[in-house]
Design a protein around this motif. Structure first.
Motif, PDB file in Angstrom:
ATOM      1  N   GLY A   1       1.540  -9.762   2.282  1.00  0.00           N
ATOM      2  CA  GLY A   1       2.063  -8.764   3.220  1.00  0.00           C
ATOM      3  C   GLY A   1       1.215  -7.510   3.243  1.00  0.00           C
ATOM      4  O   GLY A   1       0.914  -6.963   4.311  1.00  0.00           O
ATOM      5  N   TYR A   2       0.804  -7.034   2.083  1.00  0.00           N
ATOM      6  CA  TYR A   2      -0.031  -5.840   2.002  1.00  0.00           C
ATOM      7  C   TYR A   2      -1.425  -6.098   2.551  1.00  0.00           C
ATOM      8  O   TYR A   2      -2.046  -5.213   3.148  1.00  0.00           O
ATOM      9  N   GLY A   3      -1.949  -7.297   2.360  1.00  0.00           N
ATOM     10  CA  GLY A   3      -3.309  -7.569   2.797  1.00  0.00           C
ATOM     11  C   GLY A   3      -3.442  -8.020   4.225  1.00  0.00           C
ATOM     12  O   GLY A   3      -4.344  -7.583   4.945  1.00  0.00           O
ATOM     13  N   LEU A   4      -2.536  -8.906   4.664  1.00  0.00           N
ATOM     14  CA  LEU A   4      -2.671  -9.536   5.981  1.00  0.00           C
ATOM     15  C   LEU A   4      -1.534  -9.216   6.943  1.00  0.00           C
ATOM     16  O   LEU A   4      -1.461  -9.794   8.021  1.00  0.00           O
ATOM     17  N   GLY A   5      -0.650  -8.331   6.564  1.00  0.00           N
ATOM     18  CA  GLY A   5       0.415  -7.940   7.475  1.00  0.00           C
ATOM     19  C   GLY A   5       1.758  -8.557   7.115  1.00  0.00           C
ATOM     20  O   GLY A   5       1.839  -9.577   6.416  1.00  0.00           O
ATOM     21  N   ARG A   6       2.809  -7.929   7.609  1.00  0.00           N
ATOM     22  CA  ARG A   6       4.172  -8.312   7.248  1.00  0.00           C
ATOM     23  C   ARG A   6       4.523  -9.732   7.678  1.00  0.00           C
ATOM     24  O   ARG A   6       5.163 -10.485   6.944  1.00  0.00           O
ATOM     25  N   SER A   7       4.123 -10.107   8.882  1.00  0.00           N
ATOM     26  CA  SER A   7       4.470 -11.441   9.389  1.00  0.00           C
ATOM     27  C   SER A   7       3.848 -12.542   8.544  1.00  0.00           C
ATOM     28  O   SER A   7       4.513 -13.519   8.173  1.00  0.00           O
ATOM     29  N   THR A   8       2.574 -12.377   8.213  1.00  0.00           N
ATOM     30  CA  THR A   8       1.899 -13.376   7.391  1.00  0.00           C
ATOM     31  C   THR A   8       2.459 -13.368   5.972  1.00  0.00           C
ATOM     32  O   THR A   8       2.557 -14.413   5.312  1.00  0.00           O
ATOM     33  N   GLY A   9       2.856 -12.189   5.491  1.00  0.00           N
ATOM     34  CA  GLY A   9       3.480 -12.103   4.181  1.00  0.00           C
ATOM     35  C   GLY A   9       4.776 -12.895   4.131  1.00  0.00           C
ATOM     36  O   GLY A   9       5.052 -13.595   3.156  1.00  0.00           O
ATOM     37  N   LEU A  10       5.552 -12.796   5.197  1.00  0.00           N
ATOM     38  CA  LEU A  10       6.813 -13.537   5.249  1.00  0.00           C
ATOM     39  C   LEU A  10       6.553 -15.039   5.358  1.00  0.00           C
ATOM     40  O   LEU A  10       7.271 -15.857   4.763  1.00  0.00           O
ATOM     41  N   ALA A  11       5.511 -15.410   6.094  1.00  0.00           N
ATOM     42  CA  ALA A  11       5.136 -16.828   6.173  1.00  0.00           C
ATOM     43  C   ALA A  11       4.748 -17.345   4.784  1.00  0.00           C
ATOM     44  O   ALA A  11       5.111 -18.456   4.391  1.00  0.00           O
ATOM     45  N   ALA A  12       4.033 -16.506   4.024  1.00  0.00           N
ATOM     46  CA  ALA A  12       3.640 -16.883   2.668  1.00  0.00           C
ATOM     47  C   ALA A  12       4.855 -17.069   1.774  1.00  0.00           C
ATOM     48  O   ALA A  12       4.887 -17.962   0.913  1.00  0.00           O
ATOM     49  N   ALA A  13       5.859 -16.230   1.981  1.00  0.00           N
ATOM     50  CA  ALA A  13       7.083 -16.354   1.178  1.00  0.00           C
ATOM     51  C   ALA A  13       7.737 -17.709   1.382  1.00  0.00           C
ATOM     52  O   ALA A  13       8.211 -18.344   0.433  1.00  0.00           O
ATOM     53  N   TRP A  14       7.752 -18.169   2.619  1.00  0.00           N
ATOM     54  CA  TRP A  14       8.379 -19.464   2.910  1.00  0.00           C
ATOM     55  C   TRP A  14       7.538 -20.630   2.398  1.00  0.00           C
ATOM     56  O   TRP A  14       8.068 -21.664   1.994  1.00  0.00           O
ATOM     57  N   ILE A  15       6.202 -20.473   2.391  1.00  0.00           N
ATOM     58  CA  ILE A  15       5.364 -21.513   1.790  1.00  0.00           C
ATOM     59  C   ILE A  15       5.635 -21.586   0.285  1.00  0.00           C
ATOM     60  O   ILE A  15       5.704 -22.673  -0.302  1.00  0.00           O
TER      61      ILE A  15
END
Length: 491
Positions: A92-106
């Motif tokens: 989230g800090y590096g690539l943005g909030r949306s991608t951070g949330l996608a990472a959380a689900w992965i």
């Protein structure tokens, strides 16, 4: 309060986890997730048989180097972002909030699938053991449900209890494997001691892509050190040290243990021994070098090893859910902390129910606990974690290039970049050989992407898509909450 606009949210002080875990305790938690004896007894024989044969031990060393490069960037981020969300927060800090949330689900997909896969294997081993001792034929899924209940009780209580249980089990299973390796070394092995597993021609033989899949799977869990940040004694020092200690310790141990396994039977015979029955290879080796007593002890520790694994992943998943709840992307109640046990007790209960439901579904579809539940979902977890760590490596580089908070080029750019390259290549190899993992092969043994392969691979696409859709919804309906999506993780 720093929580998102959600009624009924408890005060943040009541939602922050607390503890005094040191480096050793955290390493025990994450290394236990790697389930050392399960890897040596289960994954290593399969890596030898289906992967690159004699050269398989070298893949543990190669995987350790790749993941150590990744760990350098992870440790750097943990020093500058004092929050326990790990992948969720860092991406989230590096690539943005949306991608951070996608990472959380992965991440949720990774840890849930690896945990439920081991529940399947554990249920099978327990059922088989009871039956072999003259007891009743108990369905594997009933045994799995019993273990889920026991893990749920420990996970509900303070994490210090879980770390003590994991520590005892981990020392025992690592100890018996080291005794075996020592016995092999002192006896000289079946064909003499050699470095044959590290010869280039052996490393590249057979199907190294399949071998790499088993090797990387053995490390799943080491990267979760950051999720215990709030419960660490001195997080800025403890978390980086625990991360390095975990990946180095796992890499050295698995390389040594699998080398010992090859030496025990000899380079010319190990593949045939694995082919005879990969599941019993470790027990037959123990019987050969340590006698009946060693075989019995190993059988017991194999069960406790898998139990330690599911308990550790239970703790990791509940803390991911806790962080996501405090960020407003999961129901608010999951962020609650027990007044007495200081544990994310509601998240623990939900995770327990999730495991019960999944095992129930597998039982209803009459899936084989080893060939389907364990093998299929371990494959999904391995691919997902490789993609997730590659994404995190990019996030580390972007974050430090933007923020200029850390001038160490090796730690913030070079090592993460090298780790990214290794992880991407690993993910490509895992995908190419994925059908072999689930049994989708042609008559000549070549991988074929059938319905099962496509369904399981689709999960790795669907889960991050959920994150992007959810992020878009929050940004549209609750813009103020979206603006705080990363920063509102309790820490």
């Amino acid at each position: 309060m720093t929580q998102l606009e959600s009624p009924g949210v408890e005060a943040s002080a009541k939602r922050t986890l607390r503890g005094s875990l040191g480096v050793t305790a955290i390493v025990f938690m994450v290394v236990a997730a790697a389930s050392p004896l399960t890897v040596v007894g289960g994954a290593a024989p399969l890596g030898i048989l289906l992967g690159n044969g004699v050269g398989f031990p070298a893949l543990y060393a190669i995987s350790a180097v790749i993941l150590l490069l990744f760990a350098v960037g992870l440790a750097a981020m943990s020093r500058h972002i004092p929050k326990p969300g790990a992948f969720f927060t860092y991406v989230g800090y590096g690539l943005g909030r949306s991608t951070g949330l996608a990472a959380a689900w992965i991440a949720m997909l990774t840890y849930t699938t690896i945990q439920v896969s081991v529940y399947g294997y554990l249920g099978y081993i327990l059922s088989y053991t009871v039956s072999s001792l003259g007891g009743p034929a108990i369905p594997w899924w009933l045994m799995s449900l019993a273990m889920i209940a026991l893990v749920g009780v420990l996970g509900y209580r303070h994490i210090d209890l879980s770390s003590k249980v994991l520590g005892i089990l981990l020392v025992a299973e690592v100890g018996v494997v080291l005794v075996l390796v020592a016995a092999v070394v002192f006896s000289g092995g079946a064909e003499g001691l050699s470095l044959a597993p590290f010869a280039p021609e052996n490393i590249g033989s057979g199907s190294p892509g399949v071998g790499l899949m088993f090797a990387i799977a053995a490390f799943i869990g080491f990267e979760a050190t950051a999720i215990f940040r709030d419960e660490a004694r001195d997080p800025n020092t403890t978390i980086p040290r625990a991360t390095y200690a975990a990946v180095i310790g796992i890499g050295v141990f698995y390389t040594l243990a699998s080398w010992g396994l090859v030496m025990a039977w000899g380079p010319s015979a190990i593949v045939d021994q694995a082919a005879a029955d990969p599941g019993s290879l470790i027990l037959r080796t123990m019987a050969e070098y340590l006698g009946t007593a060693g075989e019995i002890i190993t059988n017991v520790l194999l069960i406790t090893s898998m139990f330690a694994c599911v308990l550790s992943f239970h703790n990791v998943i509940t803390r991911y859910q806790h962080s996501m709840a405090n960020a407003g992307v999961l129901p608010d109640r999951l962020g609650a902390v027990h007044a007495t046990h200081l544990s994310p007790h509601v998240s623990s209960l939900v995770q327990t129910v999730t495991s019960v439901v999944l095992i129930g579904v597998f039982a209803a579809f009459q899936l084989d606990p080893v060939l389907a539940v364990f093998t299929w979902f371990a494959g999904v977890a391995t691919l997902a974690i490789a993609i997730l760590m590659a994404l995190t490596s990019v996030a580390v580089i972007v974050y430090f290039l933007k923020s200029r908070k850390d001038g160490r080029v090796w730690n913030t750019i070079v090592a993460p970049a090298l780790g990214f390259i290794g992880l991407v290549l690993s993910a490509v190899l895992i995908t190419a050989y994925f059908p072999i993992m689930v049994g989708d092969v042609a008559a000549d043994g070549t991988p074929v992407f059938g319905a099962v392969s496509w369904f399981l691979l689709a999960l790795v696409v669907i889960f991050p898509a959920i994150g992007y859709v959810q992020a878009a919804w929050i940004r549209k309906r609750r813009p103020a909450a979206y603006a705080k999506l990363t920063d509102t993780i309790a820490g």
